[in-house]
Design an enzyme around this catalytic site. Sequence first.
Site, short mmCIF file in Angstrom:
data_model
loop_
_atom_site.label_atom_id
_atom_site.label_comp_id
_atom_site.label_asym_id
_atom_site.label_seq_id
_atom_site.Cartn_x
_atom_site.Cartn_y
_atom_site.Cartn_z
N ASN A 164 0.87 -1.17 0.00
CA ASN A 164 0.00 0.00 0.00
C ASN A 164 0.90 1.22 0.00
O ASN A 164 1.49 1.57 1.02
CB ASN A 164 -0.89 -0.03 1.25
CG ASN A 164 -1.68 1.26 1.41
OD1 ASN A 164 -1.77 2.08 0.49
ND2 ASN A 164 -2.29 1.44 2.58
N GLU B 223 -6.54 4.89 7.82
CA GLU B 223 -6.33 6.31 7.46
C GLU B 223 -7.57 6.88 6.79
O GLU B 223 -7.88 8.06 6.94
CB GLU B 223 -5.08 6.45 6.58
CG GLU B 223 -3.82 6.24 7.41
CD GLU B 223 -2.66 5.62 6.67
OE1 GLU B 223 -2.66 5.62 5.42
OE2 GLU B 223 -1.73 5.13 7.34
P1 13P Z 1 3.38 0.49 7.67
O1 13P Z 1 3.85 -0.81 7.04
O2 13P Z 1 4.12 1.68 7.18
O3 13P Z 1 3.31 0.38 9.16
O4 13P Z 1 1.86 0.70 7.15
C1 13P Z 1 0.97 -0.33 7.26
C2 13P Z 1 -0.25 0.03 6.48
O5 13P Z 1 -0.97 0.93 6.82
C3 13P Z 1 -0.52 -0.75 5.26
O6 13P Z 1 -1.82 -0.52 4.80
#
Ligand code: 13P
Length: 256
Positions: free
Chosen positions: A9, A97
Site C-alpha cells: 500500500n 487512514e
Molecule cells: P506500515 O507498514 O508503514 O506500518 O503501514 C501499514 C499500512 O498501513 C498498510 O496498509
Amino acid sequence: MRRPIIAGNWKMYKTPAEAVEFVTRLREATTGLDGVEIVVAPPFPALAPVREVLAGSHIGLAAQNMFWETEGAFTGEVSPVMLAETGCRYVILGHSERRQYFGETDANVNHKVRAALEHGLVPIVCVGESLSEREAGLTEKVVTTQVEQCLAGLSSAAVAGLVIAYEPVWAIGTGRTASPDDAQEVNARIRELIGSLFGADAAALVRIQYGGSVKPDNTRELMSRPDIDGALVGGASLKVESFAGIVRGCEEAAKI
Ligand code: 13P
C-alpha cells in the site's frame, strides 16, 4: 490451501514516473517468487502507467479506495467500473487512514465492499483497533464489530474470495509491530468469526493478512503463523529491496 498475498500500500507516495520505475525493477527483483501473490497499490494517477509495465507479469494491481456508485455527480470520487477497466484486480477498503481522516464508517465500507464485488474487484478489507482500544482490552470486541458490519449481507462464496487485513492502528507507521503471537491470535479470532457467520468453507478459504510495520526482518516469523496469510505493507513497500525481501521472507515461511 491459501496462497499468501503480499500487498504494497503505497499510500500518497510516488508520482506516475516514479511508480513506473519502481515496478519495472520490482518485476525483475521478484521473478521466480511464485509461491506468494504479489500486489501493488499505487495512487490513482499511477494505476494506468503501472498496469502497462505489469502486463503479463506475476504482479497484480490494486487501488487504495473507491466510491460505491458506478458513475454520477460525485466530484473527486472514482468508481469500481473505472478501476476494473484500469486493470485493478483488488481494492483496499476501510483502511484506518480513510476512517481517521476521511470519516469512513463500517457502513460505508460495507457499501463499498458490495459494489467492488459486483464489479469483479476483490476487496482487501481493513480492520484493527486503536492503541486506547487495545489498552482497554477491547481488541476482540472492536475487530468483531468491524468484521460483522463491513461484511454484512455478503454470501459465503463472496466472503471466501475476500482478503481481510488485520492492521492494528498503533502498529501502522510506528515501527511497533504486533508480536507474531498477538497477530496470530487476532487473525485466528477473525477466522473463527468468519466460520460462525459464513460457514467453515469461507473460514478455510478467506485470506487474512497482517499489516503494521512489516519489514523484511520480521516477515518470516509473522508469516509462519497458521492464520496469517500474507501482509499489507506500507513504508517497507516503497523500496524495491525491502518489498522484495518481504516477499522472499513470506515465501520461505510458506515453505516451512
Ligand atoms: P506500515 O507498514 O508503514 O506500518 O503501514 C501499514 C499500512 O498501513 C498498510 O496498509
